[in-house]
Design a protein around this motif. Structure first.
Motif, PDB file in Angstrom:
ATOM      1  N   THR A 257       0.832  -1.203   0.000  1.00 36.04           N
ATOM      2  CA  THR A 257       0.000   0.000   0.000  1.00 36.04           C
ATOM      3  C   THR A 257       0.867   1.253   0.000  1.00 36.04           C
ATOM      4  O   THR A 257       0.590   2.223  -0.730  1.00 36.04           O
ATOM      5  CB  THR A 257      -0.925   0.010   1.229  1.00 36.04           C
ATOM      6  OG1 THR A 257      -1.738  -1.169   1.222  1.00 36.04           O
ATOM      7  CG2 THR A 257      -1.825   1.239   1.224  1.00 36.04           C
ATOM      8  N   THR A 258       1.927   1.239   0.805  1.00 32.46           N
ATOM      9  CA  THR A 258       2.842   2.385   0.864  1.00 32.46           C
ATOM     10  C   THR A 258       3.506   2.622  -0.484  1.00 32.46           C
ATOM     11  O   THR A 258       3.650   3.769  -0.927  1.00 32.46           O
ATOM     12  CB  THR A 258       3.908   2.161   1.950  1.00 32.46           C
ATOM     13  OG1 THR A 258       3.268   2.020   3.220  1.00 32.46           O
ATOM     14  CG2 THR A 258       4.893   3.326   2.014  1.00 32.46           C
ATOM     15  N   TRP A 259       3.911   1.558  -1.146  1.00 31.51           N
ATOM     16  CA  TRP A 259       4.537   1.708  -2.471  1.00 31.51           C
ATOM     17  C   TRP A 259       3.564   2.341  -3.465  1.00 31.51           C
ATOM     18  O   TRP A 259       3.949   3.183  -4.268  1.00 31.51           O
ATOM     19  CB  TRP A 259       5.002   0.355  -2.976  1.00 31.51           C
ATOM     20  CG  TRP A 259       6.303  -0.098  -2.363  1.00 31.51           C
ATOM     21  CD1 TRP A 259       7.248   0.691  -1.763  1.00 31.51           C
ATOM     22  CD2 TRP A 259       6.781  -1.440  -2.284  1.00 31.51           C
ATOM     23  NE1 TRP A 259       8.293  -0.090  -1.317  1.00 31.51           N
ATOM     24  CE2 TRP A 259       8.039  -1.374  -1.624  1.00 31.51           C
ATOM     25  CE3 TRP A 259       6.303  -2.676  -2.695  1.00 31.51           C
ATOM     26  CZ2 TRP A 259       8.807  -2.524  -1.377  1.00 31.51           C
ATOM     27  CZ3 TRP A 259       7.053  -3.810  -2.457  1.00 31.51           C
ATOM     28  CH2 TRP A 259       8.293  -3.729  -1.808  1.00 31.51           C
ATOM     29  N   TYR A 260       2.318   1.888  -3.422  1.00 32.24           N
ATOM     30  CA  TYR A 260       1.314   2.495  -4.297  1.00 32.24           C
ATOM     31  C   TYR A 260       1.177   3.982  -4.004  1.00 32.24           C
ATOM     32  O   TYR A 260       1.114   4.822  -4.909  1.00 32.24           O
ATOM     33  CB  TYR A 260      -0.043   1.803  -4.113  1.00 32.24           C
ATOM     34  CG  TYR A 260      -0.259   0.603  -5.001  1.00 32.24           C
ATOM     35  CD1 TYR A 260      -0.227   0.725  -6.388  1.00 32.24           C
ATOM     36  CD2 TYR A 260      -0.517  -0.653  -4.461  1.00 32.24           C
ATOM     37  CE1 TYR A 260      -0.440  -0.369  -7.208  1.00 32.24           C
ATOM     38  CE2 TYR A 260      -0.734  -1.763  -5.271  1.00 32.24           C
ATOM     39  CZ  TYR A 260      -0.690  -1.607  -6.646  1.00 32.24           C
ATOM     40  OH  TYR A 260      -0.897  -2.699  -7.450  1.00 32.24           O
ATOM     41  N   GLN A 261       1.112   4.345  -2.724  1.00 30.84           N
ATOM     42  CA  GLN A 261       0.963   5.744  -2.322  1.00 30.84           C
ATOM     43  C   GLN A 261       2.146   6.589  -2.758  1.00 30.84           C
ATOM     44  O   GLN A 261       2.010   7.774  -3.054  1.00 30.84           O
ATOM     45  CB  GLN A 261       0.768   5.831  -0.810  1.00 30.84           C
ATOM     46  CG  GLN A 261      -0.548   5.245  -0.325  1.00 30.84           C
ATOM     47  CD  GLN A 261      -0.615   5.142   1.183  1.00 30.84           C
ATOM     48  OE1 GLN A 261       0.404   5.183   1.879  1.00 30.84           O
ATOM     49  NE2 GLN A 261      -1.828   5.002   1.717  1.00 30.84           N
ATOM     50  N   GLN A 262       3.331   5.978  -2.795  1.00 34.93           N
ATOM     51  CA  GLN A 262       4.541   6.688  -3.190  1.00 34.93           C
ATOM     52  C   GLN A 262       4.728   6.737  -4.704  1.00 34.93           C
ATOM     53  O   GLN A 262       5.682   7.358  -5.192  1.00 34.93           O
ATOM     54  CB  GLN A 262       5.765   6.031  -2.539  1.00 34.93           C
ATOM     55  CG  GLN A 262       5.785   6.155  -1.021  1.00 34.93           C
ATOM     56  CD  GLN A 262       6.904   5.345  -0.396  1.00 34.93           C
ATOM     57  OE1 GLN A 262       7.484   4.453  -1.026  1.00 34.93           O
ATOM     58  NE2 GLN A 262       7.230   5.644   0.861  1.00 34.93           N
ATOM     59  N   GLY A 263       3.843   6.062  -5.441  1.00 32.24           N
ATOM     60  CA  GLY A 263       3.961   6.034  -6.896  1.00 32.24           C
ATOM     61  C   GLY A 263       5.085   5.154  -7.392  1.00 32.24           C
ATOM     62  O   GLY A 263       5.589   5.339  -8.506  1.00 32.24           O
ATOM     63  N   ALA A 264       5.500   4.184  -6.574  1.00 33.53           N
ATOM     64  CA  ALA A 264       6.624   3.318  -6.933  1.00 33.53           C
ATOM     65  C   ALA A 264       6.195   2.268  -7.962  1.00 33.53           C
ATOM     66  O   ALA A 264       4.997   2.014  -8.165  1.00 33.53           O
ATOM     67  CB  ALA A 264       7.181   2.634  -5.691  1.00 33.53           C
ATOM     68  N   ASP A 265       7.185   1.660  -8.602  1.00 37.90           N
ATOM     69  CA  ASP A 265       6.947   0.587  -9.564  1.00 37.90           C
ATOM     70  C   ASP A 265       6.756  -0.708  -8.784  1.00 37.90           C
ATOM     71  O   ASP A 265       7.710  -1.413  -8.455  1.00 37.90           O
ATOM     72  CB  ASP A 265       8.141   0.472 -10.521  1.00 37.90           C
ATOM     73  CG  ASP A 265       7.889  -0.537 -11.640  1.00 37.90           C
ATOM     74  OD1 ASP A 265       6.950  -1.345 -11.519  1.00 37.90           O
ATOM     75  OD2 ASP A 265       8.661  -0.521 -12.623  1.00 37.90           O
ATOM     76  N   VAL A 266       5.505  -1.036  -8.481  1.00 35.86           N
ATOM     77  CA  VAL A 266       5.203  -2.163  -7.607  1.00 35.86           C
ATOM     78  C   VAL A 266       5.646  -3.482  -8.228  1.00 35.86           C
ATOM     79  O   VAL A 266       6.171  -4.361  -7.530  1.00 35.86           O
ATOM     80  CB  VAL A 266       3.700  -2.200  -7.279  1.00 35.86           C
ATOM     81  CG1 VAL A 266       3.344  -3.455  -6.474  1.00 35.86           C
ATOM     82  CG2 VAL A 266       3.309  -0.956  -6.489  1.00 35.86           C
ATOM     83  N   GLN A 267       5.460  -3.652  -9.527  1.00 32.04           N
ATOM     84  CA  GLN A 267       5.852  -4.899 -10.179  1.00 32.04           C
ATOM     85  C   GLN A 267       7.363  -5.138 -10.069  1.00 32.04           C
ATOM     86  O   GLN A 267       7.811  -6.272  -9.925  1.00 32.04           O
ATOM     87  CB  GLN A 267       5.434  -4.875 -11.654  1.00 32.04           C
ATOM     88  CG  GLN A 267       3.929  -4.870 -11.856  1.00 32.04           C
ATOM     89  CD  GLN A 267       3.244  -6.065 -11.215  1.00 32.04           C
ATOM     90  OE1 GLN A 267       3.727  -7.189 -11.330  1.00 32.04           O
ATOM     91  NE2 GLN A 267       2.137  -5.834 -10.532  1.00 32.04           N
ATOM     92  N   ARG A 268       8.126  -4.066 -10.127  1.00 31.33           N
ATOM     93  CA  ARG A 268       9.585  -4.206 -10.006  1.00 31.33           C
ATOM     94  C   ARG A 268       9.999  -4.493  -8.563  1.00 31.33           C
ATOM     95  O   ARG A 268      10.957  -5.217  -8.309  1.00 31.33           O
ATOM     96  CB  ARG A 268      10.266  -2.928 -10.492  1.00 31.33           C
ATOM     97  CG  ARG A 268      11.798  -2.980 -10.418  1.00 31.33           C
ATOM     98  CD  ARG A 268      12.409  -1.682 -10.901  1.00 31.33           C
ATOM     99  NE  ARG A 268      12.028  -0.556 -10.054  1.00 31.33           N
ATOM    100  CZ  ARG A 268      12.663  -0.255  -8.906  1.00 31.33           C
ATOM    101  NH1 ARG A 268      13.663  -1.011  -8.468  1.00 31.33           N
ATOM    102  NH2 ARG A 268      12.284   0.795  -8.198  1.00 31.33           N
ATOM    103  N   LEU A 269       9.243  -3.937  -7.603  1.00 30.90           N
ATOM    104  CA  LEU A 269       9.604  -4.072  -6.201  1.00 30.90           C
ATOM    105  C   LEU A 269       9.082  -5.354  -5.564  1.00 30.90           C
ATOM    106  O   LEU A 269       9.581  -5.772  -4.511  1.00 30.90           O
ATOM    107  CB  LEU A 269       9.078  -2.868  -5.409  1.00 30.90           C
ATOM    108  CG  LEU A 269       9.746  -1.528  -5.720  1.00 30.90           C
ATOM    109  CD1 LEU A 269       9.003  -0.390  -5.028  1.00 30.90           C
ATOM    110  CD2 LEU A 269      11.207  -1.547  -5.290  1.00 30.90           C
ATOM    111  N   LEU A 270       8.088  -5.989  -6.179  1.00 31.27           N
ATOM    112  CA  LEU A 270       7.498  -7.186  -5.590  1.00 31.27           C
ATOM    113  C   LEU A 270       8.524  -8.301  -5.352  1.00 31.27           C
ATOM    114  O   LEU A 270       8.487  -8.957  -4.305  1.00 31.27           O
ATOM    115  CB  LEU A 270       6.351  -7.687  -6.457  1.00 31.27           C
ATOM    116  CG  LEU A 270       5.382  -8.682  -5.810  1.00 31.27           C
ATOM    117  CD1 LEU A 270       4.813  -8.124  -4.519  1.00 31.27           C
ATOM    118  CD2 LEU A 270       4.261  -9.044  -6.773  1.00 31.27           C
TER     119      LEU A 270
END
Length: 313
Positions: A257-270
């Motif tokens: 959720t935090t990554w989404y809020q920060q606009g991060a690349d979730v697929q890369r960070l998963l």
């Protein structure tokens, strides 16, 4: 060959492949206790296996866990000529009982910690349970990993935990936040000095009133009492109440959720989240990611941004 000897040989193969196989061994041990561990493996009948699988409780996914463990074991046995055939049912019942992990809110955690005031347990001190809950909530560790931590595994100056010999015989490093470092520091000073035991690098981080290492079953019972006292309950109609293990799902969901809020690349960070949690694959991590309301909102916002960009182009 007797059943107990066959189980021993099978577990040696499991360990040689780099897996602890604790859950498999647990099922096989229960099976040996049920039919008799000194039984000749080839004498075990399909009716006995089916009776063990069915047990005396309503059908759940545990039926399939037992079936899977026994199927792999008997395939091992038949490949070595220990049995003429596999005494398991060819058809398995359908089970619609999916366990949905519970995601603790910050309010839930506050209520759990507040409920520790005045709490008394024969062996588990309230301050020990408090730090353990906060550690699991803040790091996503497995309960067994946390309970096996020794003082040598805690590097407060570097804000790092060393988690050794995990589920897949791997060692990994887990970063700690500043607040959690302070909590651990205060706990180590307070508890290890207040209990009259010899302290050294291999001393357990978490200790009971008598100086011993807490057991997972003892901690789970203490947490169940705490959760009931705090009034942290499910209201989604699920059969099971929130577990201590759900802190792991909570950590994963909050991180995502935090990554989404920060606009991060979730697929890369998963994959990084998967490694952090000590999973062998991303698929294992996805089990810990139920769609909480907060996560759904953030995912919807992200989708809205993509749709808007597509329309502009």
């Amino acid at each position: 060959m007797t059943l107990v000897d066959a189980i021993s040989a099978y577990m040696q193969v499991i360990h040689a492949n780099g897996c602890k196989g604790d859950s498999i061994h647990g099922v096989l041990s229960l099976f040996a206790k049920y039919v008799g561990q000194d039984r000749e493996l080839s004498s075990i009948s399909p009716a006995e296996v089916r009776a063990f699988l069915d047990g005396n409780r309503p059908l759940s996914h545990y039926w399939h866990r037992k079936h899977s463990a026994l199927m792999r074991f008997f395939r091992f046995a038949i490949a070595r000529g220990l049995v003429p055939d596999i005494p398991l049912p060819t058809r398995t019942p359908r089970c619609n009982q999916d366990y949905k992990p519970y995601v603790y809110s910050e309010d839930d955690i506050d209520r759990l910690i507040a409920a520790l005031d005045g709490a008394h347990d024969t062996l588990i001190e309230a301050r020990t349970l408090r730090v353990l809950v906060l550690l699991l909530y803040g790091t996503g560790l497995r309960l067994g990993e946390a309970l096996h931590l020794c003082l040598a595994d805690i590097d407060l100056s570097r804000q790092m935990l060393t988690v050794r010999d995990t589920k897949f015989y791997k060692t990994r490093w887990v970063p700690l936040g500043t607040h959690l470092v302070q909590i651990l520091d205060e706990y180590i000073v307070a508890v290890h000095e207040s209990i009259n035991v010899e302290t050294c690098d291999d001393s357990p981080l978490f200790i009971r009133r008598d100086g011993g290492r807490p057991t997972a079953s003892g901690i789970r019972r203490a947490f169940a009492r705490l959760r009931s006292k705090a009034g942290v309950l499910r209201n989604d109609g699920a059969r099971y109440q929130p577990r201590l293990h759900d802190m792991r799902a909570t950590f994963a969901v909050h991180r995502l959720t935090t990554w989404y809020q920060q606009g991060a690349d979730v697929q890369r960070l998963l994959p990084l989240l998967s490694t952090y949690l000590g999973h062998a694959s991303i698929a294992a991590t996805q089990v810990y990611l139920p769609m909480s309301p907060e996560l759904l909102v953030e995912a919807s916002i992200r989708l809205g941004h993509y749709v808007a960009l597509e329309k502009q182009s």
